[in-house]
Design an enzyme around this catalytic site. Structure first.
Site, PDB file in Angstrom:
ATOM      1  N   PHE A  12       0.842  -1.188   0.000  1.00 10.51           N
ATOM      2  CA  PHE A  12       0.000   0.000   0.000  1.00 10.51           C
ATOM      3  C   PHE A  12       0.879   1.241   0.000  1.00 10.51           C
ATOM      4  O   PHE A  12       1.727   1.429   0.865  1.00 10.51           O
ATOM      5  CB  PHE A  12      -0.920   0.015   1.219  1.00 10.51           C
ATOM      6  CG  PHE A  12      -1.825   1.217   1.273  1.00 10.51           C
ATOM      7  CD1 PHE A  12      -2.752   1.460   0.268  1.00 10.51           C
ATOM      8  CD2 PHE A  12      -1.762   2.094   2.338  1.00 10.51           C
ATOM      9  CE1 PHE A  12      -3.596   2.565   0.320  1.00 10.51           C
ATOM     10  CE2 PHE A  12      -2.612   3.197   2.412  1.00 10.51           C
ATOM     11  CZ  PHE A  12      -3.522   3.440   1.399  1.00 10.51           C
ATOM     12  N   GLU A  91      12.886   3.707   2.561  1.00 10.27           N
ATOM     13  CA  GLU A  91      12.033   4.052   3.695  1.00 10.27           C
ATOM     14  C   GLU A  91      12.749   3.839   5.033  1.00 10.27           C
ATOM     15  O   GLU A  91      12.116   3.581   6.050  1.00 10.27           O
ATOM     16  CB  GLU A  91      10.749   3.215   3.643  1.00 10.27           C
ATOM     17  CG  GLU A  91       9.988   3.302   2.340  1.00 10.27           C
ATOM     18  CD  GLU A  91       9.441   4.688   2.044  1.00 10.27           C
ATOM     19  OE1 GLU A  91       9.177   5.466   2.985  1.00 10.27           O
ATOM     20  OE2 GLU A  91       9.277   5.009   0.852  1.00 10.27           O
TER      21      GLU A  91
END
Length: 185
Positions: A12, A91
């Site tokens: 997602f 990330e």
């Protein structure tokens, strides 16, 4: 010998991965994370700012009344390890991989992985008045470019899909009410 993953793996995306995915994917579908809101509350010391002057990037924050629109990408399981190695690096600044429940446009549920920067992580900046967040975004730059480009890229991607995010749009408006989705570099 390691066997290839056969079950679909979904990721997602709710931030820059919407407008700048740089990984192999087999499909993408609009999805919504209920009970979550997108907020510019995570510091970026490595991409959109520096350790001395961090930028701000989005994370998901728990919000019982919230709903965050994004993109669910079906990942190519043949290169899954390499994909997550690259995403973990991208990330790395306080984000962790977590499972999240999504809702598709047709109402069907979907379980996916997302990157979440939880409150209290080492780069957490937390809430602040929108004018203050906007000033920080407008003045921050890092190895991946200006923080303003990140904000505008996200706003454009949301508008292109017909999604509304009052937080993102309010920050754009704080910086320049004439932006109206026009990309500036």
């Amino acid at each position: 010998m390691v066997e290839a993953q056969t079950a679909p793996v979904w990721l997602f995306a709710y931030g820059s991965l919407i407008w700048r995915p740089d990984f192999d994917r087999l499909a993408e579908v609009p999805a919504r994370a209920m009970g979550w809101s997108r907020r510019f509350w995570q510091g970026s010391h490595d991409h959109r700012g520096t350790p001395e002057a961090p930028g701000r990037v989005v994370t998901l924050v728990a919000d019982p009344d919230g709903a965050c629109d994004g993109v669910a990408y079906r990942l190519d399981t043949l290169v899954l390890a390499a994909t997550f190695t690259a995403l973990d690096h991208r990330e790395k600044n306080g984000y962790e991989r977590v499972d999240i429940d999504l809702e598709l446009v047709d109402g069907k549920p979907l379980r996916a992985i997302t990157y979440l920067a939880a409150p209290g992580n080492f780069a957490w900046l937390g809430p602040a008045p929108e004018a203050q967040i906007a000033r920080q975004i407008a003045s921050s730059h890092g190895p991946s470019g200006s923080n303003l480009d990140y904000l505008i890229g996200l706003g454009e991607a949301l508008r292109a899909r017909g999604w509304v995010d009052n937080h993102v749009f309010a920050l754009e408006n704080e910086i320049d009410p004439t932006l109206s989705g026009q990309r500036r570099r």
